[in-house]
Design an enzyme around this catalytic site. Structure first.
Site, PDB file in Angstrom:
ATOM      1  N   SER A 166       0.870  -1.181   0.000  1.00 29.77           N
ATOM      2  CA  SER A 166       0.000   0.000   0.000  1.00 29.77           C
ATOM      3  C   SER A 166       0.902   1.225   0.000  1.00 29.77           C
ATOM      4  CB  SER A 166      -0.858   0.015   1.268  1.00 29.77           C
ATOM      5  OG  SER A 166      -1.438   1.295   1.457  1.00 29.77           O
ATOM      6  N   TYR A 187      -2.057  -0.864  10.175  1.00 22.51           N
ATOM      7  CA  TYR A 187      -2.066  -1.101   8.730  1.00 22.51           C
ATOM      8  C   TYR A 187      -0.723  -0.688   8.119  1.00 22.51           C
ATOM      9  CZ  TYR A 187      -3.874  -1.006   3.916  1.00 22.51           C
ATOM     10  OH  TYR A 187      -4.090  -1.235   2.578  1.00 22.51           O
TER      11      TYR A 187
END
Ligand code: NAI
Length: 266
Positions: free
Chosen positions: A142, A154
């Site tokens: 990401s 995350y």
């Protein structure tokens, strides 16, 4: 290099590729594109796909955090394909948790790390023995893994995945297995459907191509990395984000200047 029926994106025709988190979103788009190019796709997920699967795609329930489920998949593939006949693995399954360090509870931290980081490790460890010369692993990171994003668990999971991917590229390279990490920007999927409006707006303001991404934007890169067209690319971090990470906020500056801010040119 094989070019096969699929021309430039060689090596895909008749090839078997496993994708995690493929019931929807980016994984689903990757499965469909690979199947269109002649690959046999094993689409795995913890939820059932919504619609009909395309030709060339079979669904299999697999929780990426379940070590035994990976072992069962490896055993089944070894029986049906034989040794070193698996062409590709796309570690795409992921979960988000939009909270900073102070708001992140231990259970959320553990859950996000388990799916986003431990999952790909278990997947590579289980399936790499079935892969040989010319095969390819794509790990889905990401832009959070390229920046100091506000999502603590995350972001840490995706930075960890970058490191793990480089270890894998080094370890598996001598066996002819390539490993790369792709870093999507803001992509319109179920994951982002409930993102705060402010996040969506800020992301758009900071993206040089001035649009948010679609699953198909990412699928093209993933498929390229599975194919022979990328046969000398390994260990790379590849953003697919409309220029967001490379701009590093400079678009905001350029927009302010274009809007009439007074600047000194020397
Ligand atoms: P999505 O939410 O549509 O798809 C993720 C899939 O992973 C779902 O089908 C879900 O059921 C599956 N999954 C969750 N936990 C699982 C588990 N334990 N085992 C197996 N499957 C599991 O989201 P999207 O956008 O398609 O996400 C794909 C990947 O892209 C993820 O790794 C995500 O972190 C990454 N990504 C997404 C971005 C976005 O803006 N949508 C941005 C950057 C990265």
């Amino acid at each position: 290099m094989s070019t096969g029926a699929d021309g430039l994106l060689g090596g895909l025709d008749g090839a078997t590729v496993v994708i995690t988190g493929a019931a929807r979103g980016q994984g689903d788009a990757e499965a469909r594109l690979l199947a269109r190019l002649g690959a046999r796709v094993i689409a795995t997920d913890v939820v059932e796909p919504d619609g009909a699967l395309g030709d060339g795609i079979v669904f299999r329930h697999l929780d990426v955090t379940d070590e035994e489920a990976w072992a069962r998949l490896a055993a089944d593939l070894a029986q049906t394909l034989g040794a070193t006949a698996l062409r590709g693995l796309i570690n795409n399954a992921g979960v988000t948790h939009r909270a900073g360090i102070d708001e992140t509870g231990r259970a959320d931290w553990d859950r996000v790390l388990a799916v986003n980081l431990t999952g790909p490790m278990l997947g590579m460890r289980a399936l790499a023995p079935l892969m040989g010369e010319g095969s390819s692993i794509v790990n889905v990171g990401s832009v959070a893994g390229l920046t100091g994003h506000y999502t603590a668990a995350y972001t840490a999971s995706k930075w960890g995945l970058r490191g793990l991917s480089r270890v894998a590229a080094t370890e598996y390279g001598p066996r002819g297995i390539r490993v790369n990490t792709i870093h999507p920007g803001f992509i319109e999927t179920d994951m982002t459907a409930n993102a705060p409006a402010a996040m969506r707006e800020a992301q758009l303001e900071l993206t040089p191509l001035e649009r948010l991404g679609e699953a198909a934007d990412v699928a093209g890169l993933a498929v390229f990395l599975i194919s022979d067209a990328s046969r000398y690319i390994s260990g790379a971090d590849l953003p697919v984000d409309g220029g967001y990470a490379a701009s590093a906020g400079a678009k905001h500056l350029a927009d302010r200047i274009a809007a009439g801010a007074t600047i000194t040119t020397t």
